[in-house]
Design a protein around this motif. Structure first.
Motif, mmCIF file in Angstrom:
data_model
loop_
_atom_site.group_PDB
_atom_site.id
_atom_site.type_symbol
_atom_site.label_atom_id
_atom_site.label_comp_id
_atom_site.label_asym_id
_atom_site.label_seq_id
_atom_site.Cartn_x
_atom_site.Cartn_y
_atom_site.Cartn_z
ATOM 1 N N VAL A 34 0.943 -1.288 -0.126
ATOM 2 C CA VAL A 34 -0.006 0.094 0.078
ATOM 3 C C VAL A 34 0.798 1.153 -0.109
ATOM 4 N N SER A 35 1.953 1.229 0.531
ATOM 5 C CA SER A 35 2.811 2.316 0.456
ATOM 6 C C SER A 35 3.358 2.367 -0.971
ATOM 7 N N LEU A 36 3.708 1.444 -1.766
ATOM 8 C CA LEU A 36 4.106 1.582 -3.181
ATOM 9 C C LEU A 36 2.933 2.177 -3.878
ATOM 10 N N LEU A 37 1.730 1.679 -3.858
ATOM 11 C CA LEU A 37 0.404 2.090 -4.467
ATOM 12 C C LEU A 37 0.373 3.543 -4.132
ATOM 13 N N SER A 38 0.457 4.166 -2.933
ATOM 14 C CA SER A 38 0.436 5.594 -2.501
ATOM 15 C C SER A 38 1.584 6.412 -3.218
ATOM 16 N N ALA A 39 2.694 5.846 -3.363
ATOM 17 C CA ALA A 39 3.772 6.511 -4.057
ATOM 18 C C ALA A 39 3.489 6.543 -5.607
ATOM 19 N N LEU A 40 2.962 5.600 -6.134
ATOM 20 C CA LEU A 40 2.641 5.595 -7.636
ATOM 21 C C LEU A 40 1.422 6.726 -7.764
ATOM 22 N N SER A 41 0.511 6.851 -6.874
ATOM 23 C CA SER A 41 -0.578 7.711 -6.981
ATOM 24 C C SER A 41 -0.130 9.178 -6.641
ATOM 25 N N GLY A 42 1.071 9.350 -6.199
ATOM 26 C CA GLY A 42 1.622 10.771 -5.773
ATOM 27 C C GLY A 42 1.335 10.963 -4.659
ATOM 28 N N GLN A 43 0.773 10.519 -3.528
ATOM 29 C CA GLN A 43 -0.003 10.663 -2.382
ATOM 30 C C GLN A 43 1.076 10.453 -1.100
ATOM 31 N N SER A 44 0.962 11.424 -0.441
ATOM 32 C CA SER A 44 1.931 11.259 1.121
ATOM 33 C C SER A 44 1.707 10.206 1.829
ATOM 34 N N ILE A 45 2.469 9.771 2.643
ATOM 35 C CA ILE A 45 2.317 8.315 3.282
ATOM 36 C C ILE A 45 2.851 8.617 4.854
ATOM 37 N N PHE A 46 1.958 8.379 5.581
ATOM 38 C CA PHE A 46 2.256 8.374 6.938
ATOM 39 C C PHE A 46 2.387 7.001 7.749
ATOM 40 N N LEU A 47 3.616 6.414 8.001
ATOM 41 C CA LEU A 47 3.935 5.223 8.652
ATOM 42 C C LEU A 47 3.929 5.240 10.107
ATOM 43 N N TYR A 48 2.879 4.509 10.761
ATOM 44 C CA TYR A 48 2.610 4.717 12.366
ATOM 45 C C TYR A 48 3.113 3.379 13.004
ATOM 46 N N ILE A 178 -0.309 1.433 9.477
ATOM 47 C CA ILE A 178 0.347 0.724 10.711
ATOM 48 C C ILE A 178 1.318 -0.300 10.593
ATOM 49 N N VAL A 179 2.352 0.034 11.200
ATOM 50 C CA VAL A 179 3.720 -0.876 11.232
ATOM 51 C C VAL A 179 3.926 -1.717 12.408
ATOM 52 N N ASN A 180 3.322 -2.778 12.704
ATOM 53 C CA ASN A 180 3.203 -3.244 14.028
ATOM 54 C C ASN A 180 4.460 -4.296 14.039
ATOM 55 N N PRO A 181 4.689 -4.417 15.223
ATOM 56 C CA PRO A 181 5.873 -5.545 15.709
ATOM 57 C C PRO A 181 5.572 -6.688 15.379
ATOM 58 N N MET A 182 6.616 -7.594 15.069
ATOM 59 C CA MET A 182 6.394 -8.921 14.283
ATOM 60 C C MET A 182 5.483 -9.908 15.403
ATOM 61 N N GLU A 183 4.349 -10.488 14.945
ATOM 62 C CA GLU A 183 3.739 -11.653 15.799
ATOM 63 C C GLU A 183 3.878 -12.803 15.456
ATOM 64 N N GLU A 184 3.999 -13.355 14.216
ATOM 65 C CA GLU A 184 4.188 -14.851 14.058
ATOM 66 C C GLU A 184 5.736 -15.452 14.636
ATOM 67 N N ARG A 185 5.649 -16.308 15.364
ATOM 68 C CA ARG A 185 6.826 -16.926 15.979
ATOM 69 C C ARG A 185 7.770 -17.559 14.912
ATOM 70 N N GLU A 186 7.228 -17.997 13.888
ATOM 71 C CA GLU A 186 8.276 -18.639 12.959
ATOM 72 C C GLU A 186 9.094 -17.392 12.249
ATOM 73 N N ASN A 187 8.460 -16.183 11.812
ATOM 74 C CA ASN A 187 9.054 -15.225 11.280
ATOM 75 C C ASN A 187 10.067 -14.488 12.212
ATOM 76 N N PHE A 188 9.680 -14.442 13.551
ATOM 77 C CA PHE A 188 10.540 -13.748 14.383
ATOM 78 C C PHE A 188 11.854 -14.665 14.458
ATOM 79 N N GLU A 189 11.735 -15.978 14.554
ATOM 80 C CA GLU A 189 12.671 -16.631 14.696
ATOM 81 C C GLU A 189 13.826 -16.510 13.447
ATOM 82 N N LYS A 190 13.167 -16.399 12.447
ATOM 83 C CA LYS A 190 13.807 -16.073 11.076
ATOM 84 C C LYS A 190 14.756 -14.833 11.081
ATOM 85 N N LEU A 191 13.978 -13.802 11.720
ATOM 86 C CA LEU A 191 14.705 -12.516 11.926
ATOM 87 C C LEU A 191 16.051 -12.616 12.841
ATOM 88 N N LEU A 192 15.643 -13.409 14.047
ATOM 89 C CA LEU A 192 16.802 -13.476 14.839
ATOM 90 C C LEU A 192 17.915 -14.662 14.060
#
Length: 470
Positions: A34-48, A178-192
């Motif tokens: 959705v950030s890319l979508l907004s960028a290609l439409s020329g609209q500003s983005i707020f990441l929270y 919204i940019v939330n912290p990681m929730e899935e355990r599998e993904n969190f372990e991949k990150l580590l």
């Protein structure tokens, strides 16, 4: 590449970019999309979101979407000055009594800008930003300079503080993600266990957008139309927001007409990037990122959007509404024609009694007793009338025509379900959310089947009614 070829490959091109930008960023695919979508439409983005959730990394990667772009990035703070963002004042010009900034390398000359912790900045910076975002113009020493800015991304772990005059600037950030912290355990372990995701990504030839392509994109997007069901969904959302604001004045949501116009442009961009020429129901689920204003109203606004999509997301709603009105008229006509709508009293004796000129056949006591009582009921309300065969045939034909019209709506809707499954495949809405639109179609089909059963029952009843022998 011809325009037709370019359009036919646009969805794959965008999908490939999302895949590249999301590499190593677990549970961030929708944020990137959705950030890319907004960028290609020329609209500003707020990441929270909270610190450490890859907001900066996402912004840096997205800057690569434009070929040969100039990137500006700055971390805002309480003591930030206009010089930090817009460039230092030129000493040479100052000697000539000209207050002009040297903007080269700063935000006024950037194609892509990222401002972290934006709400911590000073009013002098934020007020200037408002003009840049609105008009793509920077006033430098009394002279208007055109700003090449295509996209501005801002980030923060808070929404703008109230009563600080920041509402107008916040309103310009059409996409709020919204940019939330990681929730899935599998993904969190991949990150580590994996390497840190890099700011730099390698983008194959042909995926980035040149300046000319970006301009052409804008020209093509405005040609996209909005379907009737999308207009219905948006209008129902507006009504629901008014009701929400009345019940929740402290966390009310205001969406300006200008903001709605920008939102419509994002929806059109979504359709165009999915190789469509029309905005459809699934695109409206992107509004989840556009309408909320505070953390306290985000979930409720999301529920309103999903409810309206479920209720009005199916094509043929308008046809069914028209059919229902006609069918109600038909039912009333049948009821009025074939049944007594009120009790019919036997007034024959009463008429004789009131014939004062002759002998009524009643003595005075009987007359008074009869006159004070209710005359006998000849036909009870709801009793079937006997009508001639011609009238009955007319109503049988009307019932058959009504069923035929309903069958057309059912067949058309069933065909739309198959088509919708393909059209719903958009990279900008997660698969679980896309199912809401199909659920709307399935619920609509069930409603149609109920109408069909009731219509068939009505036809059988009319066919069974008596006809007069006269």
């Amino acid at each position: 590449m011809s325009p037709q070829q370019a359009n036919s490959s646009m969805k794959k091109r965008v999908t490939d970019l999302i895949c590249i930008f999301s590499d190593g960023l677990y549970e961030r695919e929708e944020v990137v999309a959705v950030s890319l979508l907004s960028a290609l439409s020329g609209q500003s983005i707020f990441l929270y979101g909270l610190p450490g959730t890859a907001k900066s990394l996402i912004a840096r990667r997205l800057s690569k979407v434009f070929k040969d772009s100039t990137h500006f990035e700055y971390l805002m703070q309480r003591f930030s000055t206009p010089e930090d963002v817009f460039g230092p004042v030129s000493i040479q010009e100052l000697k000539k009594d000209n207050y002009i900034r040297k903007t080269e390398g700063y935000l006024p000359t950037a194609d892509f800008a990222f401002l972290d912790e934006i709400w911590k900045s000073s009013p002098a910076i934020l007020n200037t930003l408002l003009t840049i975002i609105n008009e793509r113009i920077y006033r430098n020493g009394g002279k208007d300079e055109k700003v090449p800015l295509k996209v501005l991304i801002a980030a923060s772990n808070e929404t703008p503080p109230p009563n600080q005059g920041l509402e107008a600037l916040y309103d310009r950030f059409v996409m709020r993600i919204i940019v939330n912290p990681m929730e899935e355990r599998e993904n969190f372990e991949k990150l580590l266990d994996g390497d840190a995701a890099s700011n730099d990504v390698e983008i194959p030839d042909g995926l980035q957008f040149s300046h000319d392509e970006f301009e052409q994109l804008s020209c093509e997007i405005v040609k996209v139309t909005i379907s009737k069901e999308v207009f219905t969904i948006i209008n129902s959302i507006r009504v629901s927001l008014d009701e929400f604001n009345k019940d929740n004045p402290k966390i009310a949501v205001y969406v300006s007409d200008r903001r709605w116009q920008k939102i419509a442009l994002i929806l059109k961009t979504s359709a165009f990037l999915c190789d469509r020429t029309e905005v459809i129901s699934v695109d409206t689920l992107i509004l989840r990122h556009c309408l909320w204003t505070l953390e306290q109203n985000r979930e409720q606004i999301n529920e309103i959007i999903e409810k309206c999509v479920k209720q009005f997301g199916c094509a043929n709603n308008e046809k069914l509404n028209s059919w229902e009105l006609d069918h109600k008229d038909l039912e009333k006509g049948i009821s009025d024609t074939f049944f007594y709508t009120e009790n019919i009293y036997d007034t024959e004796k009463k008429e004789n009694v009131l014939n004062y000129g002759g002998n009524s056949g009643y003595d005075n006591d009987s007359f008074v007793k009869w006159f004070d009582s209710t005359p006998p009921i000849k036909f009870t309300k709801g009793t079937q009338k006997a009508v001639d065969s011609r009238i009955k045939g007319t109503f049988v034909k009307a019932c058959e025509d009504s069923l035929s019209s309903l069958a057309e709506i059912i067949n058309d809707t069933q065909s739309n379900v198959a088509i919708q499954k393909k059209l719903n495949e958009t990279p900008f809405v997660p698969s679980d959310k896309r199912e809401l639109v199909l659920d709307a179609f399935n619920s609509f089909l069930k409603e149609l089947e109920n109408h069909k059963l009731n219509s068939e029952h009505l036809l059988k009843k009319v066919q069974s009614y008596e006809i007069s022998n006269s």
